[in-house]
Structure formats: structure tokens, C-alpha cells
Design a protein around this motif. Structure first.
Motif: not given
Length: 727
Positions: A20-24, A93-97, A127-129
């Protein structure tokens, strides 16, 4: 719920919040979006990076170069049993994944993102996981460290920018601050002091005293518990942990990082317990206790945030749905074949709302002002536009606006002088002020003997004294009164032009108000289009201003004609009022009889010409011979003064009546017709065409946000259904 189910729920919860945070992120205001997150703050070299590595369960270094980190790094850690080596991902950010990369490639991507900032900072995070067997389940934001030393002006500027960036995150009430300090005297914790500035009660602050092993030697059985308490410098409600983290002097780690992390935690507990640490402080010692606290705290915060987050998501969805409807309506109204009709329709709704505002609207609060604020704004407007000279703005006896305002407040005690008003109530107060202003009109010039002689003439052209007085008054009195009339006209025009924005705000404010049902729904819809479309708004406002100026011109002409007629036959106006004085008894409260009514009429007719008769008698007593010219001049001057005073009072008494009759009512009655006849310039049509492109971009942007919001709402609702609610 079994342990395995609980662990699965925890991971789903963390992944949900992360997604949710990444998308918004960057699309909504984080200050009004209730997603909590941990932020790591501290000075350089206090061990922030090593603490993050300990939470990740492995050693790494993102930033290369000498300037350090210059943007937020959002880190998502997920514990996956048996996964070795760890799996690293970067959010696209472009592919949203999330896209998987080798760990060295991730180091390069993150390092380049920081180095790309140069001597500047950026609020855009990377963003890093990290998923692995040694990871702690949580998400956090690693912020640039506070700089304690800057060698030159460029570094000082960078340090100031970093401070501003970090404080922006610290001021967000959704962020939990992990304050990293080097173990030592709590009185010297600089970063904790900064955290206290934004969180005085430490409601969202956690203190980590790092490098505990370096402080072992300073701890004794006498001071160990006092140090753990903070020697009174740390409040009891502040969560605090004392930890040591892995470090080594060789080129390679002597054992796996996870094992070293565990050894450090066990050594911290054993060492401090051996020095006499109280059992109640045991849970605040060592990394493993800190790690457990963070996992529990993360679940608690995120679970509590689910319901308000879903509520906010739905509210935002509704807001963007409405926004798309407004965009579509505006696109239809500014169609090439419809723009003139749409602009006129919006102008007519504006004119109708202006009528409602002038009738009085309690809900309208925009542009309210006191009389003092209004007068000062009017004087500033006159200075800019040069519509009135300074001498025309000031009345006789008042050298400046301050003395005039003081007179209105203290002597006149003008009603609602210091009350903030707009619309119809402000107009009523304006009428009081212009009446007072008009009463200060004076003749200005004192008559000389030669003036009287020239006006009277001689021989066959000799005039009567009544004709002479009329002629002398026509020479100067109308001009003096026109100055006051000009002031009133400009005051009225200024007042009306200042009501444009309050009218639009009134139109917008009807939606959802208690009085909404009293007005057409079209008003709010038109207001939304007016506010969004600057071209339409400027056309309507320009037409309104033009109408104000036209009515000011008509008002001035009518007033001048009215005053000319008064001064041409001044004695005809000198009829005193026939209202009898109020007595002490109750006779006037008794219903009149036929006989008493006849008597009252006779009395009023006898008293109506009292002043006129008196002045006619005084005119007859003016000497005719040249030897008494001086006395004649004085008598003429006195009669003219008395006549002018009565006419001035008549003008002031009728100011409200004529202002409403010659300005307000025609304005209210004709404004809709003026708006209906509005024409557009070719320049305005070109702006409308350009507006269509802007609206299409807005539609695409809102549609994209709406897609993300729908996805997030669906994900949160599925989680709540699957796992039985927020907790």
C-alpha cells in the motif's frame, strides 16, 4: 490460531502495508494517511547502518563515496525460514512491482541513487526488500545521518538540507522514531534532544543505546541500574534498549553474521547481569530483546492502522470519483460548440448566488473584515488605482485615516465597527459610514462682498436676494457635495468588487450545509467548474467588475442630477419633519380617533414650512442699500450656511435609500442579464482549448490514482476477511 498461522498472518500484514505504501507514496499526503512506519535517525558514525544490518541479518553497505546517504531508503525485511542466501529486491516504480537482483547489483543500484543526488538531497525514496532466514519481520526507513561537522560552505549547505529532510519525516505523527545514540551519558544525547522537539512526551520515540560493549568498563554494581534508568535524564515512559552489535578487525567475518549477532546479545545480558543489573531491566538489554520488541510493536501498530487506513482509502476513492465527475463535466462545458453557453450559465448562477449573499448568508465566512480593515483596504485601493485623490478621501477635521477611524469607533460608536462581516451585513455597515462621511461636507469658500455684489447685479439686471442666494449656492455647493458623492460611489464599487470571491466560496459551501435544500443543486456544480477553470472565472469576474463600474457611473449621474435640482430651488426643500416629540405619558399608545387624526393633520401642515418661512423672513430683512453691504454679505452667508446644512442633512439621510435604489437594486436586478449577454474574446477561446489538454492529463492522473486506491482497498478488505479483522 496456531504459531504457523500467526506467523503467516504477520508476513501478510507486513507485505500488505508495504505494498500500500509503495503504490500510494508520492500520490497522497502522508500527513493525512494513517500508515505508521519506523524511521532510523542519528548522527553519523553512531552505528545506524550496523543496526540495520543486524535487523537484516547480514552485512552490507549501500553507499559509496564520501558524502554518505542523501535520500530515504525504505527497507522491508521478511523472515523466510530456510532461505539462504537472502533474496534481494528493488521496487520498480514504473512496473509497480518488486524486481529481484543479486545483492551486489542492489548495492550498486542504491549507491547510484544516492550518488545521483550530488551535493543535494531528495525526498524520493528507493525501496529495497530483503528476505532471508536471519531477517527480522519489519519495515523501516533509513534516513541520512545528522552531520556534526562540515568542512566548507558546500558541506554546510548539504548538512542543512539533510536536517530539513530528516525533520520533515520526524514531524510526521505516523512515524515512530528509532533514535540511535552511542552508549554513554544520556545528558549528551543530541539526536534524542531533536526527537524531543517534535515528540515532547516520547509517545513515538524508541531509544537504542548502541556500542554497549565499549561502555562495559564504565559500569559498576553501584551505577549499573542508575545508568539503565538514565540517571534521571530519561523519562520512565521512553522505551530504551542497550545493545552491542557485531564488529571485527579482520578482513573477513570470523563467523556468520547471524551467529555473531546472537553472541553479542548473549554477552550483553550476561555482562550487565553480572554487574548487578536488576531483573526488571533485563528485557531492555541486548539485540534479541530489541528485535522481539520491534516485531511485536510492528504487528500492533499495523494491525491498529488497518481500520483507519481502510476508512481513509475509501474516503480518497470517493474524493477521486467525484473529481473525475467534475473533470468530465468541465470537459463537456468547454466543448468548442458549448463554451459560450457554459460560461454564460456559470455567470448566471454566480449572479443568483451574489443576490443570495447580499440577502445575508450566515455560512459565508470568506473575506470577512472589520470596518477598520475595510477602510484601510479601500485607501490602499485608491492609492493604487488613483480613483480618488488624498483630499477626497479625508473629511474636514480629520487629517488622516487613523483619526477618522477613532472618531467612528469612539464618538459615533458605529454599529458592528469591530465585527468581521461580509455580504449584506457589510453593506448595511457601509451605509452608516458613508452617511457619517457625507455629513462632514462643507462649503469650503467664505463669501466676500464682491461675490455677493456680482451675483446680485445692478440696474435692470438686478436680482432678488432669494435669486442671489440660489446663484451663490450653485457656484460652490454642488461641487462640494459631488466630492462626497464620488467617495460614496467608489466605496460602493470597491465593496461590490470585493464580494466576488465570497460569492464563489458561498456557492461551494452550500454542498453538505444545513441550507443546501434551499438552493439549486446547479449552484455547487457551477462553482466547482468556476474554481477549476481560471479562464471562466476571469471572464465572469471581469464582467462583474464592468457591471460594477457601469452602475457606479449611473449612480453618480443620478445623484448629480438630484443635487442640481435641490440647489436650483433650495428653499423648497426646507420643510422640517412633522414627527411630534415623544411625550412622557401614554397618549401616543392609545388608538387615534377621527377627531384626533384631523387635529394632527392640521398641526403637521402648519409645522411643515416653519424653517422655510423663517428663512424667507430673514431674506426680507437683508438691507438693500449699498451702505449696508457688509451686513448684507454676513446675512447672506448665514442664510446660505443654514440652507446648505439642511440640504447636506437631506442628502445624508437619503444616502442609504439612493444607494440601494440607484446602485444595489439595479445591480442585483440586472446582473443576471449582463451575464447572459457576456461575450468571449478570441484569446479566451484559445485558453479554453488549452484547458482541454490540461483536463485530459488530470483525468489520466486521477484514473491512475483511482486504480491504485481500488487495488489497495481490495487487498485490505481481503486481509480483514481472511484473518478476521484488524487484530
Amino acid at each position: 490460531m496456531g504459531e504457523e498461522d500467526a506467523d503467516q498472518r504477520k508476513k501478510h500484514l507486513l507485505n500488505l502495508i508495504s505494498e500500500v505504501k509503495a503504490r500510494l507514496d508520492g500520490k497522497v499526503d502522508s500527513l493525512c494517511f494513517p500508515i505508521p512506519q519506523f524511521i532510523v535517525i542519528g548522527k553519523q558514525s553512531v552505528g545506524k547502518s550496523r543496526l540495520i544490518e543486524a535487523l537484516a541479518g547480514e552485512c552490507f553497505n549501500f553507499v559509496s563515496g564520501t558524502l554518505g546517504s542523501r535520500r530515504p531508503t525504505v527497507l522491508e525485511f521478511r523472515n523466510v525460514a530456510g532461505l539462504n542466501p537472502s533474496r534481494w529486491s528493488v521496487f520498480d516504480e514504473n512496473l509497480k512491482k518488486w524486481s529481484n537482483y543479486p545483492v551486489q547489483e542492489v548495492m550498486h543500484i542504491v549507491g547510484q541513487a544516492h550518488e545521483a543526488c550530488g551535493n543535494n538531497v531528495s525526498e524520493i525514496p528507493i525501496r529495497v526488500k530483503v528476505e532471508g532466514a536471519a531477517c527480522t519481520d519489519l519495515g523501516l526507513v533509513d534516513l541520512p545521518g545528522f552531520r556534526s561537522y562540515a568542512k566548507d560552505a558546500a558541506m554546510q549547505d548539504l548538512s542543512a538540507k539533510i536536517d530539513k529532510l530528516v525533520f520533515k519525516f520526524m514531524n510526521d505523527d505516523n512515524n515512530i522514531m528509532l533514535v540511535v545514540e552511542e552508549a554513554g551519558d544520556a545528558a549528551g544525547f543530541a539526536t534524542l534532544g531533536k526527537a524531543k522537539q517534535v515528540d515532547p512526551t516520547y509517545k513515538r520515540t524508541v531509544l537504542i543505546r548502541n556500542k554497549l560493549d565499549k561502555y562495559y568498563g564504565d559500569l559498576t554494581p553501584d551505577n549499573i541500574n542508575k545508568w539503565l534508568e538514565g540517571y534521571g535524564d530519561l523519562p520512565a515512559n521512553l522505551p530504551r534498549f542497550a545493545v552491542s552489535l557485531p564488529h571485527w578487525t579482520e578482513d573477513r567475518m570470523p563467523k556468520p553474521f547471524g551467529d555473531m549477532r546472537k553472541d553479542c546479545a548473549e554477552r550483553d545480558v550476561a555482562t550487565l547481569v553480572s554487574k548487578g543489573a536488576s531483573a526488571k531491566y533485563k528485557m531492555t538489554i541486548g539485540f534479541e530483546h530489541f528485535r522481539t520488541y520491534m516485531e511485536i510493536k510492528t504487528q500492533q501498530l499495523f494491525a491498529d492502522a488497518l481500520t483507519p487506513m481502510l476508512t481513509r482509502l475509501k474516503a480518497m476513492k470517493e474524493e477521486h470519483d467525484k473529481n473525475l465527475v467534475v473533470i468530465q463535466q468541465e470537459k463537456e462545458t468547454i466543448d468548442e460548440d458549448n463554451i459560450l453557453h457554459a460560461t454564460r450559465s456559470a455567470g448566471i448562477s454566480f449572479a443568483q448566488s451574489f443576490n443570495f449573499l447580499m440577502e445575508g448568508a450566515l455560512s459565508s465566512e470568506h473575506n470577512r473584515c472589520t470596518l477598520e480593515e475595510e477602510l484601510r483596504a479601500f485607501h490602499s485601493y485608491c492609492a493604487r488605482s488613483d480613483c480618488l485623490k488624498e483630499e477626497e478621501l479625508l473629511t474636514e477635521g480629520f487629517p488622516d485615516i487613523e483619526s477618522y477611524i477613532t472618531y467612528l469607533r469612539d464618538t459615533v460608536k458605529l454599529p458592528a465597527m469591530d465585527v468581521k462581516l461580509n455580504g449584506g451585513a457589510q453593506f448595511r455597515r457601509l451605509m452608516y459610514e458613508v452617511e457619517v462621511f457625507t455629513r462632514f461636507a462643507g462649503l469650503g469658500k467664505k463669501l466676500e462682498a464682491v461675490d455677493v455684489i456680482q451675483a446680485r447685479g445692478s440696474g435692470i439686471r438686478e436680482s432678488t436676494w432669494q435669486e442671489t442666494i440660489t446663484q451663490l449656492m450653485m457656484q460652490n455647493a454642488p461641487t462640494r457635495m459631488r466630492v462626497k458623492t464620488k467617495y460614496v460611489g467608489e466605496r460602493l464599487k470597491f465593496f461590490f468588487t470585493e464580494q466576488k470571491e465570497p460569492t464563489v466560496r458561498f456557492m461551494l459551501g452550500l454542498k453538505g450545509s444545513p441550507e443546501e435544500h434551499m438552493f439549486s443543486r446547479l449552484i455547487t456544480k457551477q462553482a466547482q467548474v468556476i474554481v477549476r477553470n481560471d479562464t471562466m472565472k476571469s471572464c465572469i469576474f471581469a464582467t462583474f467588475d464592468k457591471a460594477c463600474d457601469q452602475h457606479r457611473t449611473r449612480f453618480m449621474q443620478m445623484w448629480c442630477d438630484f443635487m442640481d435640482s435641490m440647489f436650483q430651488s433650495p428653499l423648497m426643500l426646507l420643510k422640517s419633519g412633522s414627527m411630534p416629540a415623544i411625550g412622557d405619558g401614554y397618549e401616543e399608545e392609545i388608538a387615534p380617533t377621527f377627531e384626533s387624526t384631523k387635529a394632527r393633520i392640521v398641526g403637521e401642515r402648519k409645522g411643515r414650512g416653519t424653517l422655510q418661512t423663517k428663512l424667507r423672513e430673514e431674506i426680507k430683512q437683508i438691507p438693500e442699500d449699498d451702505a449696508s453691504a457688509k451686513r448684507s454679505v454676513q446675512m447672506v452667508q448665514d442664510i446660505i450656511g443654514k440652507t446648505f446644512a439642511v440640504i447636506r442633512s437631506v442628502v445624508a439621510d437619503h444616502m442609504q435609500l439612493y444607494s440601494e435604489s440607484f446602485f444595489l437594486l439595479p445591480m442585483l436586478r440586472r446582473l443576471e442579464g449582463v451575464m447572459a449577454e457576456m461575450e468571449l474574446l478570441e484569446e479566451d477561446r484559445m485558453k479554453y482549448r488549452a484547458r482541454k489538454d490540461v483536463l485530459e492529463k488530470e483525468r489520466v492522473h486521477s484514473t491512475g490514482i483511482l486504480t491504485d486506491l481500488n487495488y489497495c482497498i481490495d487487498a485490505v478488505q481481503k486481509f480483514k476477511v481472511t484473518y478476521g479483522g484488524g487484530r
